[in-house]
Design a protein around this motif. Sequence first.
Motif, PDB file in Angstrom:
ATOM      1  N   GLN A  82       5.077 123.796  80.897  1.00 58.62           N
ATOM      2  CA  GLN A  82       6.397 124.377  80.614  1.00 58.62           C
ATOM      3  C   GLN A  82       7.134 124.747  81.890  1.00 58.62           C
ATOM      4  OE1 GLN A  82       7.972 124.459  77.753  1.00 58.62           O
ATOM      5  NE2 GLN A  82       6.221 123.482  76.793  1.00 58.62           N
ATOM      6  N   ASN A  85       8.328 121.369  83.144  1.00 54.94           N
ATOM      7  CA  ASN A  85       9.282 120.871  82.154  1.00 54.94           C
ATOM      8  C   ASN A  85      10.638 121.558  82.304  1.00 54.94           C
ATOM      9  OD1 ASN A  85       9.826 119.431  79.405  1.00 54.94           O
ATOM     10  ND2 ASN A  85      10.390 121.548  79.058  1.00 54.94           N
ATOM     11  N   GLY A  86      10.634 122.869  82.510  1.00 54.86           N
ATOM     12  CA  GLY A  86      11.894 123.590  82.680  1.00 54.86           C
ATOM     13  C   GLY A  86      12.651 123.156  83.914  1.00 54.86           C
ATOM     14  N   GLY A  90      16.115 121.003  83.673  1.00 50.34           N
ATOM     15  CA  GLY A  90      17.321 121.550  84.299  1.00 50.34           C
ATOM     16  C   GLY A  90      17.919 120.592  85.309  1.00 50.34           C
ATOM     17  N   ILE A 268      17.945 126.596  84.280  1.00 52.55           N
ATOM     18  CA  ILE A 268      17.205 126.330  83.044  1.00 52.55           C
ATOM     19  C   ILE A 268      15.822 126.947  83.116  1.00 52.55           C
ATOM     20  CG2 ILE A 268      16.232 124.541  81.577  1.00 52.55           C
ATOM     21  CD1 ILE A 268      19.230 124.692  81.411  1.00 52.55           C
ATOM     22  N   TRP A 269      15.172 126.839  84.309  1.00 52.31           N
ATOM     23  CA  TRP A 269      13.825 127.370  84.456  1.00 52.31           C
ATOM     24  C   TRP A 269      13.814 128.887  84.302  1.00 52.31           C
ATOM     25  CZ3 TRP A 269      11.920 130.147  88.956  1.00 52.31           C
ATOM     26  CH2 TRP A 269      10.573 130.458  88.858  1.00 52.31           C
TER      27      TRP A 269
END
Length: 269
Positions: A82, A85-86, A90, A268-269
């Motif tokens: 995750q 992924n973040g 982003g 985003i993260w």
Amino acid sequence: MTADEGIEERLLSRSGAAEPEEDSSLRSKVWEESKKIWRVAFPGMLSKVSVSGIFIVTQAFIGHIGETELAAYALIQIIGVQFVNGIILGMSSATETLCGQAFGAKQYHMLGIYLQRSWIINIITVTILVPIFICTAAIFKLLGEDDLIADSAGYIARWFIPILYYFIFSFTILSFLQSQLKNIVIAWLSSISFLLHVLLSWIFVTVLNWGIPGAMSAMIVASWFVVIGGFVYIFGGWCSNTWKGFSLAAFADLWPVIKLSVSSGVMIW
């Protein structure tokens, strides 16, 4: 009836007739805008649901292998995967912004350039983060995690490395196609890959009893099926206006794209 009353009655009758027409026009406009929104949003939503479903199905099959393996998988997925992924999601959102602007300005050839630039930047970023997954066991032990779970998480983490590179191409291709209203292709590929993943997981884990390698291999094959399908669609001529082949222009003016990608990734993260 006086003249004033007659005028007032005619005005009321006109306004009464106009209201249904305005309501009908408003409903029609709302319906048309809703269709446009769903045309863009639904394929992206279906793609994200399919990707999440692949992780959930893998977790379910690993749960049948053993409790330690399940705990280790959940640990690396929630913390390690995750995290990356973040960041990649982003950074890939910058591709969506740039491709959308280029498509709106009818600079169609720039969409392919922006796609290649995003691949260059994201591949470098993921490669920098890969050592975290190589040293996962040591990191978790340093943080005080149980040695058995930490070792199992370190083993599973290495299987996730191909998935990290899958994120790069999956997110950016989706953004590239979405800006052209062609992301329904990825939605179909994602749906097929989910069904393929369920089948392969059952064969590899339940029938062949391959354990962790079987569960993770099923995830890798199903995930990269979407990317390969996207490559075939883009390189095969279905995006002839926006994909003109690989170009050295992708290496020019990288700094503005890097700044936008990093800022989007951190947000985003």
